[in-house]
Design a protein around this motif. Structure first.
Motif, mmCIF file in Angstrom:
data_model
loop_
_atom_site.group_PDB
_atom_site.id
_atom_site.type_symbol
_atom_site.label_atom_id
_atom_site.label_comp_id
_atom_site.label_asym_id
_atom_site.label_seq_id
_atom_site.Cartn_x
_atom_site.Cartn_y
_atom_site.Cartn_z
ATOM 1 N N ALA A 286 20.973 43.449 32.162
ATOM 2 C CA ALA A 286 19.603 43.066 31.780
ATOM 3 C C ALA A 286 18.772 44.308 31.457
ATOM 4 C CB ALA A 286 18.955 42.272 32.903
ATOM 5 N N HIS A 287 17.972 44.204 30.399
ATOM 6 C CA HIS A 287 17.096 45.309 29.995
ATOM 7 C C HIS A 287 15.780 45.220 30.761
ATOM 8 C CE1 HIS A 287 19.325 46.921 26.486
ATOM 9 N NE2 HIS A 287 19.817 45.688 26.426
ATOM 10 N N MET A 288 15.295 46.355 31.217
ATOM 11 C CA MET A 288 14.023 46.385 31.918
ATOM 12 C C MET A 288 12.866 46.653 30.945
ATOM 13 S SD MET A 288 14.918 45.609 34.881
ATOM 14 C CE MET A 288 13.357 45.841 35.720
ATOM 15 N N ASN A 289 13.174 47.181 29.743
ATOM 16 C CA ASN A 289 12.112 47.477 28.781
ATOM 17 C C ASN A 289 11.969 46.328 27.791
ATOM 18 O OD1 ASN A 289 14.756 48.222 27.788
ATOM 19 N ND2 ASN A 289 13.708 49.010 25.972
ATOM 20 N N VAL A 290 10.862 46.322 27.070
ATOM 21 C CA VAL A 290 10.617 45.317 26.039
ATOM 22 C C VAL A 290 11.147 45.850 24.715
ATOM 23 C CG1 VAL A 290 8.860 44.044 24.761
ATOM 24 C CG2 VAL A 290 8.590 44.427 27.218
ATOM 25 N N LYS A 291 12.036 45.101 24.102
ATOM 26 C CA LYS A 291 12.603 45.525 22.825
ATOM 27 C C LYS A 291 11.667 45.129 21.682
ATOM 28 C CE LYS A 291 17.479 45.243 24.069
ATOM 29 N NZ LYS A 291 18.800 44.693 23.682
ATOM 30 N N VAL A 292 11.642 45.951 20.656
ATOM 31 C CA VAL A 292 10.855 45.670 19.467
ATOM 32 C C VAL A 292 11.810 45.358 18.321
ATOM 33 C CG1 VAL A 292 9.212 46.580 17.786
ATOM 34 C CG2 VAL A 292 8.969 47.149 20.210
ATOM 35 N N SER A 293 11.637 44.165 17.730
ATOM 36 C CA SER A 293 12.418 43.773 16.568
ATOM 37 C C SER A 293 11.468 43.419 15.433
ATOM 38 C CB SER A 293 13.315 42.569 16.893
ATOM 39 O OG SER A 293 14.309 42.912 17.826
ATOM 40 N N VAL A 294 11.959 43.512 14.213
ATOM 41 C CA VAL A 294 11.150 43.251 13.016
ATOM 42 C C VAL A 294 11.815 42.142 12.209
ATOM 43 C CG1 VAL A 294 10.331 44.216 10.838
ATOM 44 C CG2 VAL A 294 10.232 45.592 12.924
ATOM 45 N N MET A 295 10.994 41.183 11.752
ATOM 46 C CA MET A 295 11.507 40.095 10.931
ATOM 47 C C MET A 295 11.781 40.606 9.524
ATOM 48 S SD MET A 295 12.160 36.819 11.140
ATOM 49 C CE MET A 295 12.799 35.671 9.931
ATOM 50 N N LEU A 296 12.992 40.349 9.014
ATOM 51 C CA LEU A 296 13.334 40.740 7.651
ATOM 52 C C LEU A 296 12.675 39.784 6.652
ATOM 53 C CD1 LEU A 296 17.121 41.637 8.017
ATOM 54 C CD2 LEU A 296 15.167 43.194 7.907
ATOM 55 N N PRO A 297 12.457 40.228 5.410
ATOM 56 C CA PRO A 297 11.841 39.356 4.398
ATOM 57 C C PRO A 297 12.666 38.089 4.170
ATOM 58 C CG PRO A 297 11.880 41.629 3.639
ATOM 59 C CD PRO A 297 12.702 41.589 4.888
ATOM 60 N N LEU A 298 11.990 37.027 3.732
ATOM 61 C CA LEU A 298 12.668 35.751 3.520
ATOM 62 C C LEU A 298 13.740 35.848 2.435
ATOM 63 C CD1 LEU A 298 9.547 33.373 3.618
ATOM 64 C CD2 LEU A 298 11.217 33.765 5.434
ATOM 65 N N ASP A 299 13.527 36.727 1.451
ATOM 66 C CA ASP A 299 14.477 36.843 0.348
ATOM 67 C C ASP A 299 15.389 38.056 0.505
ATOM 68 O OD1 ASP A 299 12.599 38.806 -0.023
ATOM 69 O OD2 ASP A 299 12.384 38.484 -2.196
ATOM 70 N N VAL A 300 15.646 38.478 1.731
ATOM 71 C CA VAL A 300 16.425 39.695 1.964
ATOM 72 C C VAL A 300 17.825 39.586 1.374
ATOM 73 C CG1 VAL A 300 17.307 38.924 4.210
ATOM 74 C CG2 VAL A 300 17.049 41.372 3.758
ATOM 75 N N LYS A 302 18.576 38.818 -1.463
ATOM 76 C CA LYS A 302 18.546 39.245 -2.869
ATOM 77 C C LYS A 302 18.455 40.768 -2.995
ATOM 78 C CE LYS A 302 16.250 35.049 -4.586
ATOM 79 N NZ LYS A 302 15.049 34.520 -5.307
ATOM 80 N N TRP A 303 18.209 41.451 -1.914
ATOM 81 C CA TRP A 303 18.011 42.895 -1.978
ATOM 82 C C TRP A 303 19.347 43.610 -2.195
ATOM 83 C CZ3 TRP A 303 13.876 45.587 1.421
ATOM 84 C CH2 TRP A 303 12.673 44.875 1.369
ATOM 85 N N GLU A 309 19.579 49.002 3.457
ATOM 86 C CA GLU A 309 20.036 49.955 4.472
ATOM 87 C C GLU A 309 19.021 51.073 4.658
ATOM 88 O OE1 GLU A 309 23.920 52.754 5.511
ATOM 89 O OE2 GLU A 309 23.896 51.523 3.689
ATOM 90 N N ARG A 310 18.444 51.562 3.576
ATOM 91 C CA ARG A 310 17.453 52.638 3.667
ATOM 92 C C ARG A 310 16.208 52.168 4.419
ATOM 93 N NH1 ARG A 310 17.249 53.564 -1.294
ATOM 94 N NH2 ARG A 310 15.262 52.606 -1.886
ATOM 95 N N LYS A 311 15.766 50.937 4.137
ATOM 96 C CA LYS A 311 14.577 50.400 4.813
ATOM 97 C C LYS A 311 14.832 50.204 6.311
ATOM 98 C CE LYS A 311 11.923 49.601 1.109
ATOM 99 N NZ LYS A 311 10.565 50.168 0.927
ATOM 100 N N HIS A 316 14.654 51.972 12.241
ATOM 101 C CA HIS A 316 15.391 52.458 13.407
ATOM 102 C C HIS A 316 14.863 53.822 13.854
ATOM 103 C CE1 HIS A 316 18.523 52.738 16.289
ATOM 104 N NE2 HIS A 316 19.273 53.610 15.629
ATOM 105 N N GLU A 317 14.581 54.689 12.886
ATOM 106 C CA GLU A 317 14.066 56.021 13.219
ATOM 107 C C GLU A 317 12.670 55.938 13.827
ATOM 108 O OE1 GLU A 317 14.315 57.977 9.496
ATOM 109 O OE2 GLU A 317 16.494 58.307 9.607
ATOM 110 N N ALA A 318 11.953 54.826 13.526
ATOM 111 C CA ALA A 318 10.611 54.643 14.092
ATOM 112 C C ALA A 318 10.650 54.014 15.485
ATOM 113 C CB ALA A 318 9.777 53.766 13.165
ATOM 114 N N GLY A 319 11.831 53.720 15.980
ATOM 115 C CA GLY A 319 11.958 53.180 17.331
ATOM 116 C C GLY A 319 12.231 51.695 17.410
#
Length: 647
Positions: A286-300, A302-303, A309-311, A316-319
């Motif tokens: 179990a993780h004791m910290n709060v994880k931060v996740s980001v929702m990908l665009p709806l049309d991802v 098509k990218w 990968e660059r985005k 990831h580099e921002a934490g």
């Protein structure tokens, strides 16, 4: 010692001696109820609000029912005889609850029919919501009670998270009896099954103590025979004979065993169990910290992969530790039972190389038609084709004016229609099964959570705010006019003994085209003073409407839990943040969406209890919106505070 369910009746301190007294009275009966569910906050009869009086009536009805149940219990049976070697009849009695269990050996199948005359009376009584068979099986005759095999479960059976037992609802048969029918391949039939029967009522609350339990004389479970020794010997000898090599038509030996399809299913199950064991080994602490996740665009999808990968690498580099992505039913299953997860496999492999996590959304809804949607991903074309052939109002939610919304298949049709030889619920289950088989090697390393879509925008709600008909801050409209919802309302009225309500509707006062945006103060149903929502009809309609939504969520979450819980993968569902008109007494926006939150009801608590039964988390939207920027009786602060109290 082997009781499937145990519960201790205790007195909760509410500062009211009457509550404690009633609790002790109900404990002395064979019915277990928790009167504090009905009487919390009661001071005196003269100061009772209408809501408290209704709760008092419920408590009175429950205690009245308990006084009718005597303390006589028993089990008796008729074993197979030479005169009738293929039938086994057993009888169970718990007070007035009579249960007849007829087990029949039909070739390679054993069929079990459980019926009850008294149970049929309860199902037709307006004071009761459901009659449930709470059961498990002994597969090895070693007194270890286990969850029944999947092949044995009737439609509508609910898994219980981390429990060995399941819940199957009784249904009324043509004779007016409560009935459960179970069919199982003879070679999988357990020697015995153990069960309890209980009745529920939505007005009693979600606490298991607030239910009517019918138990054995030792306050435990009934134990009955499913496959007696006489049948077991016959089945085993038949399987042994079939397993021997025999000469073919030209004298070539061939083996009679499982059919090719059965062998393939067996091998798939063995492989799946192996994959589950491997996934559990990878399960992190179990993780004791709060994880931060980001929702990908709806049309991802098509990218270009190098751009994506660059985005993601920048995130990831921002934490950021992970991303969330919709797995669109309309993209993956463009042909029935043909699944294309190729984009998602590329995404998972990319994230694995970066050391990032992925939360996936089983998106069984259409993308487009909601606030913020700038992408169009319809439901699978074969689903739309079937709807066009048989009628949209047999497949999709429909409003009073006949507009059928193709954003999501009607939850009332979960088990009522077939789209390609499968019901919608079976289609969702097959989709999730295939996803799990495809991606199980990534569970707990890359894929850490599954959110299950259960309505428009992936939220467990009715599609009451389509942008083609609605604008903010309108209350929306009831979505209760597809054929299955109408049939359900008709049956509900008959059970209540109010057939005159069948043709009555809460939005009949509005003109065509104005149902979605009629201010509640101008609505005969929702207006604060004298609104029909406070009437017996209004309360019955709103409770039924909310139950339809909750039961749909129950079914879909049960299917999801049966797929993902063995892997111990985090499971969740999404509840909408309907903040506008929250301070209006009738809560019209929430009510149209299926959240009955006025008149003392607590829609969110009821939904949370349902989620908890399946071990699922509750994802709530709109926390990010500033509380003071929305007009129209919007109260985001209250909603946010309410939900934060559960965290």
């Amino acid at each position: 010692r082997h009781c499937l369910h145990s519960s201790t009746m205790g007195c909760r301190r509410r500062g009211n001696a009457l509550v404690v007294l009633l609790a002790s009275v109900s404990c002395s009966q064979s019915m277990w109820v928790a009167p504090w569910q009905f009487l919390g906050g009661l001071t005196s009869k003269n100061s009772c609000s209408e809501e408290h009086q209704n709760k008092l009536d419920l408590a009175s009805n429950a205690i009245s029912m308990s006084s009718k149940i005597s303390h006589s219990y028993g089990v008796s049976g008729i074993t197979p005889t030479a005169a009738d070697p293929t039938h086994l009849k057993q009888f169970v009695q718990s007070g007035q609850m009579d249960l007849t269990m007829l087990t029949t050996l039909l070739g390679n199948t054993i069929e079990v029919s459980i019926t009850s005359n008294f149970g049929g009376q309860l199902l037709q009584d307006s004071k009761f919501g459901a009659l449930i068979l709470h059961w498990a099986v002994d597969t090895e005759e070693n007194e270890e009670w286990k969850r029944p095999p999947k092949e044995m479960l009737p439609a509508g059976t609910l898994y219980r998270y981390k429990k060995s037992s399941v819940h199957t609802p009784f249904k009324l048969n043509l004779e007016g009896q409560a009935s459960v029918r179970i069919s199982v391949p003879a070679h999988l039939a357990p020697p015995k099954m153990r069960f309890i029967v209980f009745a529920t009522n939505p007005g009693w609350g979600g606490d298991e103590a607030a239910q009517l339990w019918f138990r054995s004389s030792s306050d435990g479970d009934f134990e009955v025979c499913v496959c007696p020794e006489e049948w077991r010997a016959k089945i085993d000898s038949g399987r042994g004979a079939a397993a021997h090599s025999v000469a073919g038509h030209h004298g070539t030996p061939h083996r009679l065993g499982r059919s090719h399809s059965a062998e393939m299913r067996h091998l798939a199950q063995v492989q799946r169990e192996k994959k589950i064991e491997e996934a559990l080994v990878r399960m992190p602490q179990a993780h004791m910290n709060v994880k931060v996740s980001v929702m990908l665009p709806l049309d991802v999808h098509k990218w270009p992969m190098e751009v994506l990968e660059r985005k993601i690498r920048s995130l990831h580099e921002a934490g950021v530790e992970g991303v969330m992505c919709d797995v669109w039913w309309g993209l993956v299953e463009e042909e029935p039972r043909q699944y294309d997860f190729s984009f998602y496999l590329e995404l998972v492999n990319m994230l694995q190389k970066m050391g990032m996590e992925l939360e996936v959304v089983m998106s069984f809804h259409k993308c487009g038609g909601n606030v913020g949607d700038d992408v169009h991903i319809p439901l699978p074309p074969w689903v739309l084709d079937v709807a066009a052939q048989i009628g949209n109002n047999k497949v999709f939610y429909t409003d009073r004016d006949g507009f059928s919304n193709d954003e999501y298949v009607s939850g009332a049709a979960d088990e009522q229609i077939e789209l390609d030889g499968r019901t919608p619920l079976q289609i969702y289950r097959d989709f999730m099964d295939t996803f799990a088989d495809t991606f199980c090697d990534y569970f707990h390393t890359v894929i850490t959570k599954v959110q299950v879509g259960m309505g428009p925008a992936g939220e467990l709600r009715f599609p009451s705010f389509p942008l083609s008909h609605w604008c903010y801050p309108g209350p929306g409209a009831f979505q209760a006019y597809d054929l299955h919802m109408q049939a359900s309302w008709s049956n509900h009225c008959k059970r209540l003994g109010r057939s005159e309500w069948i043709a009555r509707r809460p939005d009949s006062h509005t003109g065509r085209g104005h149902t979605y945006n009629t201010p509640p103060s101008q609505s005969e149903f929702f207006r604060a003073a004298g609104g029909d929502w406070r009437s017996p009809f209004g309360r019955a309609w709103l409770r039924w409407y909310a139950e339809q939504l909750r039961e749909h969520g129950d079914r879909v979450l049960a299917a999801a839990a049966s797929v993902f819980s063995p892997y111990k993968l985090a499971l969740s569902g999404k509840v909408a943040g309907l903040h506008w008109l929250y301070r209006y007494p009738s809560h019209p926006a929430e009510s149209c969406a299926g959240y009955v939150n006025g008149g003392g009801n607590d829609a969110y608590l009821e939904l949370a209890a349902m989620f908890r039964r399946h071990g699922a988390g509750l994802d709530f939207t709109c926390f990010e919106i500033q509380a003071d920027v929305r007009p129209s009786l919007s109260t985001l602060a209250i909603l946010s505070f309410y939900f934060s109290g559960w965290c």
